[in-house]
Design a protein around this motif. Structure first.
Motif, short mmCIF file in Angstrom:
data_model
loop_
_atom_site.label_atom_id
_atom_site.label_comp_id
_atom_site.label_asym_id
_atom_site.label_seq_id
_atom_site.Cartn_x
_atom_site.Cartn_y
_atom_site.Cartn_z
N ASP A 83 6.20 4.49 1.42
CA ASP A 83 6.68 3.27 0.76
C ASP A 83 6.58 2.13 1.76
N TYR A 84 7.16 0.96 1.43
CA TYR A 84 7.17 -0.15 2.38
C TYR A 84 8.39 -1.02 2.12
N SER A 85 9.54 -0.57 2.65
CA SER A 85 10.81 -1.23 2.38
C SER A 85 10.98 -2.54 3.14
N LEU A 86 10.24 -2.70 4.25
CA LEU A 86 10.41 -3.90 5.07
C LEU A 86 9.87 -5.16 4.40
N SER A 87 9.33 -5.01 3.21
CA SER A 87 8.92 -6.18 2.44
C SER A 87 10.04 -6.68 1.52
N VAL A 88 11.16 -5.97 1.48
CA VAL A 88 12.29 -6.31 0.60
C VAL A 88 13.36 -7.05 1.41
N TYR A 89 13.82 -8.18 0.88
CA TYR A 89 14.69 -9.07 1.66
C TYR A 89 15.97 -8.39 2.14
N LEU A 90 16.67 -7.66 1.28
CA LEU A 90 17.95 -7.07 1.66
C LEU A 90 17.76 -5.96 2.70
N ILE A 91 16.72 -5.13 2.52
CA ILE A 91 16.47 -4.05 3.48
C ILE A 91 16.15 -4.65 4.84
N CYS A 92 15.31 -5.69 4.85
CA CYS A 92 14.97 -6.36 6.11
C CYS A 92 16.22 -6.88 6.81
N LYS A 93 17.06 -7.59 6.08
CA LYS A 93 18.26 -8.18 6.68
C LYS A 93 19.18 -7.10 7.24
N ILE B 280 14.21 4.77 13.11
CA ILE B 280 13.21 5.79 12.78
C ILE B 280 13.29 6.20 11.32
N VAL B 281 14.49 6.35 10.77
CA VAL B 281 14.61 6.91 9.42
C VAL B 281 13.95 6.02 8.37
N LEU B 282 14.03 4.70 8.55
CA LEU B 282 13.38 3.81 7.59
C LEU B 282 11.86 3.91 7.71
N LEU B 283 11.36 4.03 8.93
CA LEU B 283 9.91 4.17 9.11
C LEU B 283 9.41 5.49 8.54
N VAL B 284 10.23 6.54 8.63
CA VAL B 284 9.83 7.84 8.05
C VAL B 284 9.69 7.70 6.54
N ALA C 116 0.81 -1.23 0.00
CA ALA C 116 0.00 0.00 0.00
C ALA C 116 0.84 1.28 0.00
N HIS C 117 2.17 1.18 -0.15
CA HIS C 117 3.04 2.36 -0.17
C HIS C 117 2.92 3.20 1.10
N ASN C 118 2.66 2.55 2.21
CA ASN C 118 2.65 3.17 3.52
C ASN C 118 2.73 2.02 4.51
N PHE C 119 3.72 2.04 5.39
CA PHE C 119 3.95 0.85 6.20
C PHE C 119 2.80 0.57 7.17
N ILE C 120 2.11 1.62 7.62
CA ILE C 120 0.97 1.40 8.53
C ILE C 120 -0.17 0.71 7.79
N GLU D 244 8.95 -3.11 17.60
CA GLU D 244 9.66 -1.84 17.45
C GLU D 244 9.84 -1.14 18.80
N TRP D 245 8.85 -1.27 19.66
CA TRP D 245 8.94 -0.61 20.96
C TRP D 245 10.09 -1.17 21.80
N GLN D 246 10.36 -2.47 21.68
CA GLN D 246 11.45 -3.07 22.46
C GLN D 246 12.78 -2.43 22.08
N PHE D 247 12.99 -2.18 20.80
CA PHE D 247 14.23 -1.53 20.36
C PHE D 247 14.24 -0.05 20.77
N ILE D 248 13.11 0.64 20.57
CA ILE D 248 13.06 2.06 20.91
C ILE D 248 13.33 2.26 22.40
N TYR D 249 12.70 1.46 23.24
CA TYR D 249 12.88 1.59 24.69
C TYR D 249 14.33 1.27 25.07
N PHE D 250 14.87 0.21 24.48
CA PHE D 250 16.26 -0.18 24.77
C PHE D 250 17.22 0.95 24.42
N PHE D 251 17.07 1.53 23.22
CA PHE D 251 17.98 2.59 22.79
C PHE D 251 17.73 3.90 23.54
#
Length: 444
Positions: free
Chosen positions: A414-424, A405-409, A358-362, A381-388
């Motif tokens: 867009d929705y990059s987390l569906s792409v294998y290399l970006i996810c890794k 944050i920058v990838l979520l912005v 849908a070109h928007n991660f939400i 995501e909250w576990q990482f945000i809280y940890f950092f």
């Protein structure tokens, strides 16, 4: 000789030779430092383990053989096992204070497995869930192989840096395409996806350059890496990625300077310099470059749909919201979005049909995995945000949070987390930053 004096001088020459050889062997044993040798062997095990880490990280990139990551965990795992058995050492991942980032990732996979059972195509969605787990696998390997040796940090960051350079300089690279006015897909990834590699690796390069590079030649090398990454990002002509990096970078830089109580005069000079570079860059961008659309964004209301994908996506968002109303809890299933959208939810005026998300991660997450899947994603995501955020005084934590944050912005359009290399890359960077912080805390 004491033994010879007691028994007398033997007549047999062979016996005398054996006794003298035994004496030389005993003297050698007395001068042999067994502890020093064991320390050397232990250091070799650390080196082998970090070579494994390097292969694990480098193996995620398409320029490398597919099995390099698995070879890396085999090599590193062997060295870790030897340390545990031979030297009675406990693996470092047992010593960390917070497992919540890892628990968040595993929890999200469990949630995806659950909602996929209610998908319109259970088999296809379950297969995609397995792929998500595979995307996280390299990050899990880095977590298992983390260690106190200083080369662990180098293994991770040089693996990322060399792999990213392969993307910059590989076949059909963005710089070549930009100079020759071409627009091919690289490694089956759209230029926007390739750009996401560099909005993740650029802050990592800054982190290594500022915090971990100890030698002048190393600083020069990483300065070259940083320049190459910035040039490739520019040549990708990805408006969303460039804006995400600029806005997030300015915000985080201002926050860091204020938190660190940087001199106001230096802060003002830095802000003016950044704004000057941005404005100068926008002015000098050629009209045929996609980035020039940033200047025209304010005119979007009077621009024909055919000329701007952003306005066309309003129709896409409208259709996606209609889909969410019909499948609110568990969504239509992973990898089912395009078929369901085209068949039932394209609104009047919508043009694009070949849309994997849908070109928007939400909207992308809710439409495919429902509200339940979205809460699973937020939990992770909250576990990482809280940890950092708890450790925001640490530059590594600060950069880790920036990458998150920058990838979520960018993924707001867009929705990059569906792409294998970006996810890794995303998971490796987040896990590696958390591991480095945990190691630093264990030394204190």
């Amino acid at each position: 000789m004491k033994y010879i004096n007691q028994v007398g001088m033997p007549n047999d020459k062979l016996a005398l030779f054996n006794i003298m050889a035994f004496r030389r062997w005993a003297n050698w044993i007395n001068t042999f430092d067994i502890g020093e040798t064991m320390n050397k062997l232990k250091n070799i095990m650390y080196i082998i383990q970090n070579i494994g880490v390097f292969f694990v990280v480098l193996g995620i990139f398409p320029i490398m053989p597919d099995k390099l990551t698995d070879i890396g965990i085999a090599i590193g795992g062997f060295a870790l096992l030897m340390r545990c058995i031979k030297f009675r050492e406990q693996p470092e991942f047992f010593k960390i204070k917070s497992w919540w980032p890892l628990i968040g990732m595993l929890g999200y996979i469990i949630v995806l497995m659950g909602v996929s059972q209610y998908s319109l195509d259970v088999h296809q969605s379950s297969h995609v869930v397995y792929n998500y787990f595979k995307y996280m696998k390299a990050a899990f390997y880095v977590f298992l192989l983390m260690n106190n040796d200083s080369f662990f940090v180098r293994a991770v960051f040089y693996g990322l840096a060399i792999g990213a350079c392969g993307i910059c300089l590989g076949p059909d690279n963005m710089i070549f395409q930009h100079l020759h006015s071409q627009n091919y897909y690289q490694y089956d990834m759209h230029r926007n996806m390739v750009a996401d590699i560099f909005i993740l690796i650029i802050p990592c390069a800054i982190l290594y350059l500022v915090k971990f590079s100890n030698y002048l030649i190393e600083q020069a090398l990483w300065g070259g890496f940083l320049g190459l990454y910035c040039l490739t990002l520019y040549c990708s002509e990805s408006r969303g990625a460039v804006l995400a990096l600029l806005f997030t970078g300015i915000f985080f830089s201002f926050w860091y300077c204020v938190y660190r109580d940087i001199d106001k005069k230096k802060l003002l000079i830095g802000i003016v310099t950044v704004l000057g570079v941005v404005i100068g860059g926008l002015i000098t961008i050629p009209n045929n470059n996609h980035l020039s659309d940033i200047e025209k964004a304010v005119q979007i209301t009077s621009t024909p749909i055919e000329e701007y994908s952003e306005k066309g996506r309003v129709y896409l968002y409208q259709g996606t919201l209609n889909m969410i109303k019909d499948y609110p809890l568990t969504g239509v299933g992973l990898d089912n979005f395009n078929k369901v959208y085209v068949d039932n939810y394209m609104v009047k005026g919508a043009i694009e049909k070949n849309l994997p998300h849908a070109h928007n991660f939400i909207l992308a997450i809710i439409s495919t995995t429902g509200i339940i899947g979205f809460f699973g994603f937020l939990f992770m995501e909250w576990q990482f945000i809280y940890f950092f955020f708890e450790r925001r005084w640490n530059l590594t934590a600060f950069i880790g949070m920036f990458c998150l944050i920058v990838l979520l912005v960018h993924d707001l359009v867009d929705y990059s987390l569906s792409v294998y290399l970006i996810c890794k890359m995303y998971w490796i960077i987040l896990i590696a930053c958390s591991c480095i912080i945990s190691i630093e805390e264990s030394r204190q």
